[in-house]
Design an enzyme around this catalytic site. Structure first.
Site, short mmCIF file in Angstrom:
data_model
loop_
_atom_site.label_atom_id
_atom_site.label_comp_id
_atom_site.label_asym_id
_atom_site.label_seq_id
_atom_site.Cartn_x
_atom_site.Cartn_y
_atom_site.Cartn_z
N LYS A 1 0.73 -0.69 0.15
CA LYS A 1 0.55 -0.20 0.05
C LYS A 1 1.01 1.13 -0.21
O LYS A 1 0.31 2.06 -0.71
CB LYS A 1 -0.79 0.02 1.39
CG LYS A 1 -1.60 -1.05 1.33
CD LYS A 1 -2.94 -0.86 0.74
CE LYS A 1 -4.09 -2.41 0.53
NZ LYS A 1 -4.24 -2.97 1.47
N GLU B 1 -9.57 6.04 2.50
CA GLU B 1 -10.46 5.12 3.54
C GLU B 1 -9.81 3.80 3.85
O GLU B 1 -8.68 3.76 3.19
CB GLU B 1 -11.89 4.39 2.80
CG GLU B 1 -11.38 3.08 2.08
CD GLU B 1 -10.04 3.67 0.22
OE1 GLU B 1 -10.31 4.97 0.65
OE2 GLU B 1 -9.26 2.67 -0.19
N SER C 1 1.97 -9.51 -0.85
CA SER C 1 1.66 -8.85 -0.88
C SER C 1 1.81 -7.31 0.12
O SER C 1 1.54 -6.59 0.58
CB SER C 1 0.03 -8.63 -1.46
OG SER C 1 -0.36 -9.08 -0.60
C1 LIG Z 1 -5.22 -4.37 0.78
C2 LIG Z 1 -4.04 -5.61 0.86
C3 LIG Z 1 -4.54 -6.24 -0.60
C4 LIG Z 1 -6.12 -5.77 -1.35
O1 LIG Z 1 -5.67 -5.60 -1.55
P1 LIG Z 1 -5.38 -5.27 -3.03
O2 LIG Z 1 -5.55 -3.14 -3.83
O3 LIG Z 1 -6.47 -5.84 -4.02
O4 LIG Z 1 -4.31 -5.25 -3.29
C5 LIG Z 1 -3.89 -7.16 -0.25
N1 LIG Z 1 -2.94 -7.67 1.07
C6 LIG Z 1 -2.67 -6.81 1.88
C7 LIG Z 1 -0.98 -7.06 2.30
C8 LIG Z 1 -3.12 -5.47 1.86
O5 LIG Z 1 -2.68 -5.29 2.99
#
Ligand SMILES: *Cc1c(COP(=O)(O)O)cnc(C)c1O
Length: 397
Positions: A93, A115, A381
């Site tokens: 993010k 948000e 992620s």
């Molecule tokens: C917010 C988040 C997601 C999901 O959001 P996307 O916009 O689909 O990437 C996935 N993994 C993590 C670690 C997140 O914080």
């Protein structure tokens, strides 16, 4: 470093029949100013260099591309993990928060709003707000405020105001509604930092662009490690679609690379306790864009469900609705239990505790038949610190 913007998007923000900017009139000038400012900024080497410097020295990029030997042996292919979990603040993010906040400052905006669901985007925005000395308000569903306390505390420590939202399911969709309402009331001084590839054009394109550093790095890292830039598979979990968009971005025009998006099935795509909006949704308009949604026949949003707060969204970015419908991406779904099992498998075999969201991408590995020479990149992620109470409660069962 020169970026390219090669998304299959038209002037009005449409990816095929998805996308666009369905907004109230009061936001027209805001959105068109943003579109213009974004286009100018990414053409300005000084802006790009500011973004790159913070990504390197503040976020810690490039994030490693780690060859996971245990996973590779287990799945019979070369499995690499793109370590977005090692970024400052623990997820991808921050890549978008940095780009967006620098753009806000360049546009003369003095206040940031966001948000958040799991709290990762709220933390990333609050972090960059502290860095740039801007006040920050984060809207968060009251249910999420309860289940994501560590992130709420981090945002408060960073100086952001967290406003709990009590409407609807009290989760991400409702927080997004409130943030849009705030933006409508304060269009002159406020920049709305959206946390995923959703919202009216140009947000989906802009957020994908700021996340595209992920696939740009994967190309260079694979070239160095394997002698070729392009893997056979890129796998990412998908909520609104920003980490997947970043991981896919520079591979969209390389048809030999299979793009796999893994949605949250919740209790199953054949139940109504799911967040799989591509696999089970229908076209409609939410938060300013036409996309695939969980909705009733008469267009009421069906509350999504997933064990993972970050995937608990009833829609998906229009880019992903398009990639899936056109056959460019393949969409899978992993249930809560499959994600938990994948999280434990990674933890016990590689010593990495993943975010519950990322665990859905890892669960995707179970559903694909690989050849032994296949090169597979899973976008990790985020890290699992914020999910410890969920993990521990399942460990004890
Ligand atoms: C917010 C988040 C997601 C999901 O959001 P996307 O916009 O689909 O990437 C996935 N993994 C993590 C670690 C997140 O914080």
């Amino acid at each position: 470093m020169k970026y390219k913007t090669t998304l299959p998007v038209d002037e009005k923000g449409f990816y095929g029949r998805f996308g666009g900017a369905y907004i109230p009139e009061i936001l027209y000038s805001n959105v068109s100013n943003l579109k213009k400012a974004f286009a100018e900024a990414i053409d300005d080497p000084a802006f790009i260099s500011e973004v790159e410097t913070l990504l390197a020295d503040y976020v810690g990029r490039p994030s490693p591309l780690y060859k996971a030997e245990s996973l590779s042996r287990h799945y019979g292919a070369k499995i690499y993990l793109k370590r977005e979990d090692l970024n400052h603040t623990g997820a991808h993010k921050i890549n978008n928060a940095i780009g967006s906040a620098l753009l806000a400052r360049r546009m003369g905006k003095t206040r940031l709003i966001a948000e958040t669901g799991a709290g990762q985007h709220g933390v990333a925005t609050a972090t960059v707000a502290a860095l740039l000395g801007m006040p920050c308000v984060v809207y968060m569903g009251a249910t999420d405020v309860e289940r994501q306390q560590p992130n709420v505390q981090r945002m408060r420590m960073l100086g952001a105001e967290v406003r709990p939202v009590h409407s609807g399911n009290k989760t991400l969709k409702d927080a997004t509604n409130e943030a849009i309402r705030d933006w409508c009331c304060n269009p002159a001084d406020t920049f709305y930092v959206i946390g995923s590839t959703v919202g009216p054009h140009p947000y989906p394109e802009m957020v994908a662009y700021f996340q595209s550093v992920i696939s740009r790095e994967i190309k260079a890292q694979l070239l160095a490690k394997e002698g070729r830039e392009n893997p056979d598979y890129v796998i990412a979990c998908i909520g609104g679609g920003s980490n997947a968009a970043g991981a896919f971005y520079h591979f969209i025009d390389n048809p030999e690379v299979k793009l796999v998006a893994v949605e949250a099935a919740g209790l199953g795509t054949d139940t109504d306790m799911t967040a799989a909006s591509i696999l089970t949704g229908t076209p409609g308009i939410l938060h300013g864009s036409r996309t695939l949604l969980l909705q009733t026949d008469d267009g009421q949003i069906i509350e999504p469900y997933s064990i993972s707060a970050g995937l608990d969204y009833p829609g998906v970015g229009p880019l992903h609705a398009f990639l899936a419908e056109s056959g460019r991406s393949k969409v899978l779904a992993a249930t809560d239990d499959e994600a938990l099992a994948a999280a434990y498998f990674l933890t016990r075999n590689e010593g990495i505790i993943p975010a519950l969201e990322s665990a859905h991408a890892l669960a995707g590995l179970e559903k694909i038949k690989f050849n032994k020479d296949d090169i597979v990149v899973v976008n990790l992620s985020g890290r699992g610190d914020k999910d410890m109470s969920t993990y521990i409660s399942h460990l004890e069962k």
